[in-house]
Design an enzyme around this catalytic site. Structure first.
Site, PDB file in Angstrom:
ATOM      1  N   LYS A  11      10.920  23.515 -27.376  1.00 38.49           N
ATOM      2  CA  LYS A  11      10.107  23.354 -26.168  1.00 38.49           C
ATOM      3  C   LYS A  11       9.875  24.716 -25.487  1.00 38.49           C
ATOM      4  O   LYS A  11      10.528  25.711 -25.841  1.00 38.49           O
ATOM      5  CB  LYS A  11      10.812  22.381 -25.217  1.00 38.49           C
ATOM      6  CG  LYS A  11      10.880  20.938 -25.751  1.00 38.49           C
ATOM      7  CD  LYS A  11      11.579  20.039 -24.731  1.00 38.49           C
ATOM      8  CE  LYS A  11      11.614  18.590 -25.181  1.00 38.49           C
ATOM      9  NZ  LYS A  11      12.270  17.724 -24.162  1.00 38.49           N
ATOM     10  N   TYR A  51       3.832  12.105 -25.229  1.00 37.68           N
ATOM     11  CA  TYR A  51       4.798  11.428 -24.362  1.00 37.68           C
ATOM     12  C   TYR A  51       4.268  10.100 -23.814  1.00 37.68           C
ATOM     13  O   TYR A  51       4.712   9.635 -22.758  1.00 37.68           O
ATOM     14  CB  TYR A  51       5.226  12.353 -23.221  1.00 37.68           C
ATOM     15  CG  TYR A  51       6.247  13.395 -23.641  1.00 37.68           C
ATOM     16  CD1 TYR A  51       7.441  13.018 -24.260  1.00 37.68           C
ATOM     17  CD2 TYR A  51       6.038  14.752 -23.391  1.00 37.68           C
ATOM     18  CE1 TYR A  51       8.389  13.965 -24.632  1.00 37.68           C
ATOM     19  CE2 TYR A  51       6.985  15.710 -23.760  1.00 37.68           C
ATOM     20  CZ  TYR A  51       8.157  15.304 -24.377  1.00 37.68           C
ATOM     21  OH  TYR A  51       9.108  16.238 -24.740  1.00 37.68           O
ATOM     22  N   ASN A 114      15.564  20.789 -21.612  1.00 34.71           N
ATOM     23  CA  ASN A 114      16.568  20.516 -22.646  1.00 34.71           C
ATOM     24  C   ASN A 114      16.213  21.067 -24.031  1.00 34.71           C
ATOM     25  O   ASN A 114      16.701  20.596 -25.051  1.00 34.71           O
ATOM     26  CB  ASN A 114      16.940  19.031 -22.677  1.00 34.71           C
ATOM     27  CG  ASN A 114      15.746  18.138 -23.014  1.00 34.71           C
ATOM     28  OD1 ASN A 114      14.661  18.637 -23.312  1.00 34.71           O
ATOM     29  ND2 ASN A 114      15.966  16.839 -22.974  1.00 34.71           N
ATOM     30  N   HIS A 117      12.854  19.046 -28.864  1.00 33.16           N
ATOM     31  CA  HIS A 117      12.407  17.662 -29.071  1.00 33.16           C
ATOM     32  C   HIS A 117      12.647  17.293 -30.525  1.00 33.16           C
ATOM     33  O   HIS A 117      12.454  18.110 -31.414  1.00 33.16           O
ATOM     34  CB  HIS A 117      10.908  17.516 -28.769  1.00 33.16           C
ATOM     35  CG  HIS A 117      10.357  16.184 -29.222  1.00 33.16           C
ATOM     36  ND1 HIS A 117      10.412  15.063 -28.431  1.00 33.16           N
ATOM     37  CD2 HIS A 117       9.818  15.792 -30.409  1.00 33.16           C
ATOM     38  CE1 HIS A 117       9.903  14.030 -29.107  1.00 33.16           C
ATOM     39  NE2 HIS A 117       9.534  14.452 -30.304  1.00 33.16           N
ATOM     40  N   GLU A 130       4.400  11.247 -34.894  1.00 33.09           N
ATOM     41  CA  GLU A 130       4.417  12.571 -34.259  1.00 33.09           C
ATOM     42  C   GLU A 130       3.970  13.662 -35.231  1.00 33.09           C
ATOM     43  O   GLU A 130       3.274  14.601 -34.846  1.00 33.09           O
ATOM     44  CB  GLU A 130       5.814  12.854 -33.699  1.00 33.09           C
ATOM     45  CG  GLU A 130       6.146  11.899 -32.557  1.00 33.09           C
ATOM     46  CD  GLU A 130       7.514  12.138 -31.932  1.00 33.09           C
ATOM     47  OE1 GLU A 130       8.339  12.855 -32.523  1.00 33.09           O
ATOM     48  OE2 GLU A 130       7.740  11.580 -30.838  1.00 33.09           O
TER      49      GLU A 130
HETATM   50  P1  DAT Z   1      14.613  12.700 -25.879  1.00 28.77           P
HETATM   51  O1  DAT Z   1      13.911  13.996 -25.618  1.00 28.77           O
HETATM   52  O2  DAT Z   1      16.105  12.891 -26.043  1.00 28.77           O
HETATM   53  O3  DAT Z   1      14.003  11.897 -26.995  1.00 28.77           O
HETATM   54  P2  DAT Z   1      13.327  10.820 -24.053  1.00 28.77           P
HETATM   55  O4  DAT Z   1      12.335  10.561 -25.141  1.00 28.77           O
HETATM   56  O5  DAT Z   1      13.998   9.649 -23.429  1.00 28.77           O
HETATM   57  O6  DAT Z   1      14.472  11.815 -24.544  1.00 28.77           O
HETATM   58  O7  DAT Z   1      12.605  11.630 -22.872  1.00 28.77           O
HETATM   59  C1  DAT Z   1      11.695  12.661 -23.171  1.00 28.77           C
HETATM   60  C2  DAT Z   1      11.979  13.824 -22.251  1.00 28.77           C
HETATM   61  O8  DAT Z   1      11.733  13.447 -20.905  1.00 28.77           O
HETATM   62  C3  DAT Z   1      13.448  14.289 -22.275  1.00 28.77           C
HETATM   63  O9  DAT Z   1      13.687  15.225 -23.298  1.00 28.77           O
HETATM   64  C4  DAT Z   1      13.612  14.877 -20.908  1.00 28.77           C
HETATM   65  C5  DAT Z   1      12.692  14.059 -20.038  1.00 28.77           C
HETATM   66  N1  DAT Z   1      13.407  12.993 -19.334  1.00 28.77           N
HETATM   67  C6  DAT Z   1      13.940  11.882 -19.890  1.00 28.77           C
HETATM   68  N2  DAT Z   1      14.520  11.096 -18.966  1.00 28.77           N
HETATM   69  C7  DAT Z   1      14.318  11.724 -17.775  1.00 28.77           C
HETATM   70  C8  DAT Z   1      14.668  11.433 -16.417  1.00 28.77           C
HETATM   71  N3  DAT Z   1      15.340  10.325 -16.094  1.00 28.77           N
HETATM   72  N4  DAT Z   1      14.307  12.341 -15.469  1.00 28.77           N
HETATM   73  C9  DAT Z   1      13.631  13.460 -15.784  1.00 28.77           C
HETATM   74  N5  DAT Z   1      13.268  13.788 -17.032  1.00 28.77           N
HETATM   75  C10 DAT Z   1      13.612  12.943 -18.019  1.00 28.77           C
HETATM   76 MG    MG Z   2      12.231  10.872 -27.182  1.00 26.94          MG
END
Ligand code: DAT
Ligand code: MG
Length: 153
Positions: A11, A51, A114, A117, A130
């Site tokens: 990212k 997303y 974080n 991805h 994806e």
């Molecule tokens: P991942 O990236 O582990 O697959 P995800 O698909 O649930 O996680 O979410 C996509 C991204 O969105 C994640 O890397 C960080 C952000 N994110 C997820 N949950 C969040 C929250 N509760 N508040 C803020 N950002 C969040």
């Molecule tokens: Mg995800």
């Protein structure tokens, strides 16, 4: 265990913090095969599509702003069980909960920054979806690592 492909992306925070090499190294060292890689800028339309599952979440706008805030390094990695194993190497979504030794556990502190991805292994077909979103099929290179026969029984 079936050979499969997964979508992985460093990212914008990971790019800015000089972590492309470290992340690629970890996946190479594990024994996975990179079959595509592209340094690119994500536009708003691609961000919203990538997303889409989070469109109704309160953090959606922050998420799309962040992922378009600078260049990313998008990749496709191949190997047996690679989607699940890369998720393990990434660590928990929230770096505060990510185990030490994982990428997020070693290089990140905040949920909104974080670093990496990877396709969700709990979401069937997410990897193929994806990969198609980010890469043309002609960008995926078919080859075998020279050590494949020593990595797999
Ligand atoms: P991942 O990236 O582990 O697959 P995800 O698909 O649930 O996680 O979410 C996509 C991204 O969105 C994640 O890397 C960080 C952000 N994110 C997820 N949950 C969040 C929250 N509760 N508040 C803020 N950002 C969040
Ligand atoms: Mg995800």
């Amino acid at each position: 265990m079936a050979r499969e492909r997964t979508f992985v992306m460093v990212k914008p925070d990971g790019v800015q913090r000089g972590l492309i090499g470290e992340i690629v190294s970890r996946l190479e060292d594990r024994g996975f095969t990179m079959v595509a890689g592209k340094f690119m800028q994500i536009d708003d339309e691609l961000a919203r599509e990538h997303y889409a599952e989070h469109v109704d979440k309160p953090f959606f706008d922050d998420l799309t702003s962040f992922i378009t805030a600078g260049p990313v390094f998008a990749m496709v990695w191949e190997g047996d069980d690679v989607t699940r194993q890369v998720r393990q190497m990434m660590g928990a979504t929230d770096p505060a909960e990510a185990a030490p030794g994982t990428i997020r556990g070693d290089f990140a502190v905040d949920l909104g920054r974080n670093v990496i991805h990877g396709s969700d292994n709990e979401d069937p077909g997410a990897n193929e979806r994806e990969i198609e979103l980010f890469f043309d099929s002609s960008e995926l290179i078919e080859y075998e690592r020279i050590d494949d026969s020593w990595l797999y029984e």
